[in-house]
Design a protein around this motif. Structure first.
Motif, PDB file in Angstrom:
ATOM      1  N   ASN A 198      44.967  26.589  47.603  1.00  0.00           N
ATOM      2  CA  ASN A 198      44.753  27.971  48.086  1.00  0.00           C
ATOM      3  C   ASN A 198      46.066  28.702  48.380  1.00  0.00           C
ATOM      4  O   ASN A 198      46.100  29.614  49.211  1.00  0.00           O
ATOM      5  N   LEU A 199      47.138  28.336  47.691  1.00  0.00           N
ATOM      6  CA  LEU A 199      48.432  28.964  47.964  1.00  0.00           C
ATOM      7  C   LEU A 199      48.482  30.418  47.498  1.00  0.00           C
ATOM      8  O   LEU A 199      49.085  31.263  48.157  1.00  0.00           O
ATOM      9  N   LEU A 243      47.733  37.259  50.862  1.00  0.00           N
ATOM     10  CA  LEU A 243      47.323  37.732  52.185  1.00  0.00           C
ATOM     11  C   LEU A 243      48.540  37.985  53.060  1.00  0.00           C
ATOM     12  O   LEU A 243      48.631  39.016  53.735  1.00  0.00           O
ATOM     13  N   GLU A 244      49.488  37.060  53.054  1.00  0.00           N
ATOM     14  CA  GLU A 244      50.685  37.239  53.876  1.00  0.00           C
ATOM     15  C   GLU A 244      51.466  38.475  53.456  1.00  0.00           C
ATOM     16  O   GLU A 244      51.828  39.314  54.283  1.00  0.00           O
ATOM     17  N   ASP A 285      41.756  43.773  45.491  1.00  0.00           N
ATOM     18  CA  ASP A 285      41.789  42.642  44.564  1.00  0.00           C
ATOM     19  C   ASP A 285      41.687  41.288  45.261  1.00  0.00           C
ATOM     20  O   ASP A 285      41.575  40.259  44.593  1.00  0.00           O
ATOM     21  N   THR A 286      41.779  41.268  46.586  1.00  0.00           N
ATOM     22  CA  THR A 286      41.738  40.008  47.328  1.00  0.00           C
ATOM     23  C   THR A 286      40.302  39.702  47.734  1.00  0.00           C
ATOM     24  O   THR A 286      39.653  40.508  48.398  1.00  0.00           O
ATOM     25  N   LYS A 287      39.810  38.552  47.339  1.00  0.00           N
ATOM     26  CA  LYS A 287      38.435  38.162  47.662  1.00  0.00           C
ATOM     27  C   LYS A 287      38.401  37.452  49.017  1.00  0.00           C
ATOM     28  O   LYS A 287      39.178  36.525  49.257  1.00  0.00           O
ATOM     29  N   THR A 288      37.503  37.898  49.886  1.00  0.00           N
ATOM     30  CA  THR A 288      37.400  37.287  51.214  1.00  0.00           C
ATOM     31  C   THR A 288      37.019  35.816  51.134  1.00  0.00           C
ATOM     32  O   THR A 288      37.406  35.019  51.987  1.00  0.00           O
ATOM     33  N   SER A 289      36.273  35.447  50.092  1.00  0.00           N
ATOM     34  CA  SER A 289      35.902  34.036  49.935  1.00  0.00           C
ATOM     35  C   SER A 289      37.134  33.163  49.687  1.00  0.00           C
ATOM     36  O   SER A 289      37.155  31.983  50.058  1.00  0.00           O
ATOM     37  N   ASP A 290      38.166  33.749  49.081  1.00  0.00           N
ATOM     38  CA  ASP A 290      39.393  33.002  48.811  1.00  0.00           C
ATOM     39  C   ASP A 290      40.270  32.863  50.053  1.00  0.00           C
ATOM     40  O   ASP A 290      40.949  31.856  50.236  1.00  0.00           O
ATOM     41  N   LYS A 342      39.267  33.117  53.334  1.00  0.00           N
ATOM     42  CA  LYS A 342      38.654  32.555  54.547  1.00  0.00           C
ATOM     43  C   LYS A 342      39.241  31.205  54.949  1.00  0.00           C
ATOM     44  O   LYS A 342      39.556  30.985  56.119  1.00  0.00           O
ATOM     45  N   PRO A 343      39.449  30.263  53.987  1.00  0.00           N
ATOM     46  CA  PRO A 343      39.980  28.949  54.393  1.00  0.00           C
ATOM     47  C   PRO A 343      41.411  29.011  54.925  1.00  0.00           C
ATOM     48  O   PRO A 343      41.833  28.112  55.648  1.00  0.00           O
ATOM     49  N   ILE A 344      42.163  30.059  54.551  1.00  0.00           N
ATOM     50  CA  ILE A 344      43.578  30.127  54.953  1.00  0.00           C
ATOM     51  C   ILE A 344      43.871  31.380  55.785  1.00  0.00           C
ATOM     52  O   ILE A 344      45.016  31.794  55.891  1.00  0.00           O
ATOM     53  N   LEU A 345      42.819  31.971  56.370  1.00  0.00           N
ATOM     54  CA  LEU A 345      42.991  33.223  57.111  1.00  0.00           C
ATOM     55  C   LEU A 345      43.949  33.057  58.287  1.00  0.00           C
ATOM     56  O   LEU A 345      44.841  33.884  58.498  1.00  0.00           O
TER      57      LEU A 345
END
Length: 497
Positions: A154-155, A161-162, A75-80, A82-85
């Protein structure tokens, strides 16, 4: 108990939990807290169901975590992300390590003052800290998505992700400290660090490589029965988890990365597979929290209320925020409000309890006390943090514009990701009919097509001259989502006024 009796009991527990969740949603109570509560009510100190099978609880918990992490990755989009990887990975590694260290030291001091008979050593205290060091993915995924918060900066992807990638670090720390306690030997710091590094690297590589291979196989296989595709992906999820374990990689990280790769790739019957995993995830969350609720004996929580509350509040207000702010020091552009909210979303849930079951299985000294403290801290976390997430986000001014297209509820339609059009439904109101009662009079935005109308219990395909009535539900597909959002938002505001 006979099999039929067990099945009857499970069905009643599921039914009661779903009804409780529906009631709790109105009051902002997290679903997982209610599932735990139902298990405790029906347990040994409630209606008297005796459940003390530690091995079964650990098995169910492990399988559930495997599916939850895989589904969370899908369900997690890599585009979302990427800025906070970088921030997310630092929080899931260094942040977890610091939380375990700070919390362990605090526990060593607190239990020595409030529970002297426990004789908790520093290693045992660090083990307890490591057990509770990760943000629980099941809790974060379910609460953030159920509340539908549109967080700024982007929180939301950073928190998901965390929480999805920090379980491996907590697991490695827990297993390492558990082995040290069982061996009664002085810890070898170099060996422990090397072990952590190998586990994380191998888990990441295996998850990525196997995810790519599985997507290739899914697209190449021509299965006549379409219903088998979701089962094929489920089998792949279990395979990634299992083979990573035998190859000495971290299986939790591997299955999350594998889900991330598969979910962000194109493959046949992707939408039906994601829906299948959504339902499966809720099933396992419900089953897992019910079993954990049955496993605890509430009367055993009474003696540890004082140390449990102290530890909980120190984790919520001291060790978690301290770890987050230290971990994110390099990112000076991040506002302190963002860091404060990330600190507040340090939710405990099923993962710490499952890690605590490892200590019960290992039969180390004070294992039951450790389990009860973890369970108690999880309850406090879900009650305080879980119920207050929306309000804290508002206090910190981190909630974005809440307008958005209504997801169809009365029409079973789900467009593939490749199609950029958006499907939504509009409830016909008196305000919408002010210029006329025909479809052509409503004034839909350009590049918007009306597909179907639901009236009472019936459906029909409309034309421009079709007469609409108040309370009809109109299904539309649009290539102009922004204009559609604005139109619906204006109409809503006019109706509210």
């Amino acid at each position: 108990m006979q099999l039929e009796g067990i099945l009857l009991l499970i069905s009643i527990l599921f039914f009661v939990s779903i009804i409780a969740d529906k009631a709790g949603y109105r009051f902002g109570v997290p679903s997982l807290l209610l599932f735990l509560a139902v298990g405790m009510i029906f347990g040994s100190d409630g209606f008297g169901i005796q459940f003390d099978n530690i091995e079964m609880a650990q098995t169910v918990g492990t399988i559930a975590l495997c599916v939850i992490l895989f589904s969370g990755g899908m369900d997690t989009k890599t585009s979302d992300i990427k800025p906070i990887l970088t921030q997310g990975l630092i929080l899931s590694t260094i942040g977890v390590l610091l939380t375990a260290l700070f919390t362990g030291i605090a526990i060593w001091f607190i239990l020595g003052k409030t529970y002297e008979s426990a004789s908790f050593s520093l290693i045992a205290s660090l083990l307890l800290g490591a057990t509770m060091s990760s943000t629980d993915s099941a809790s974060v995924f379910s609460i953030l998505r159920a509340k539908g918060l549109r967080l700024k900066n982007n929180l939301k992807p950073m928190l998901e992700l965390e929480s999805g990638s920090n379980d491996p670090m907590a697991y490695i720390l827990t297993i390492t400290l558990l082995n040290i306690l069982q061996s009664n030997e002085d810890p070898n710091l170099f060996t422990a660090i090397l072990y952590v590094f190998i586990q994380l690297v191998l888990g990441s590589l295996l998850g990525f490589a196997l995810g790519k291979v599985i997507v290739f196989l899914i697209n190449k296989l021509n299965i006549e029965n379409d219903s088998l595709y979701p089962i094929l992906v489920l089998s792949s999820c279990i395979f990634i988890f299992s083979i990573s374990y035998f190859l000495q990689g971290n299986c939790y990280l591997a299955v999350y990365v594998g889900g991330l790769v598969i979910g962000n790739s194109k493959f046949v019957h992707k939408n039906s597979t994601i829906k299948f995993f959504d339902g499966l995830t809720w099933l396992f969350q419900l089953l897992m929290f019910l079993i954990l609720g049955l496993l605890v004996n509430p009367h055993e929580l009474l003696p540890i209320i004082i140390p449990g509350l102290i530890i909980s509040f120190i984790m919520i207000f001291v060790t978690r925020p301290l770890s987050v702010f230290i971990s994110l020091l390099p990112f000076r552009r991040m506002h302190y409000r963002d860091k404060a909210f990330i600190s507040w979303v340090g939710l405990r849930g099923a993962t710490p309890i499952i890690f605590a079951i490892l200590s019960l299985n290992a039969d180390i000294p004070n294992a039951r006390l450790l389990f009860n403290i973890v369970f108690f801290c999880t309850l406090v976390s879900l009650i305080i943090q879980g119920t207050s997430l929306p309000q804290v986000a508002k206090w910190l001014h981190l909630v974005g514009n809440s307008k958005g297209l209504r997801k169809p509820k009365h029409f079973d339609i789900d467009l593939p990701d490749e199609i950029k059009s958006a499907a939504t439904e509009i409830v016909i109101t008196e305000q919408l009919l002010k210029n006329g009662n025909k479809l052509m009079d409503i004034g839909l935005p350009e590049k918007t097509l009306a597909i179907m109308v639901k009236r009472d219990m019936g459906f029909f395909v409309p034309t421009g001259k079709s007469v609409l009535k108040e309370f009809d539900t109109l299904l539309v597909i649009t290539d102009n989502a922004e204009k559609m959002e604005e139109a619906m938002h204006i109409t809503k505001n006019e109706n509210d006024s």
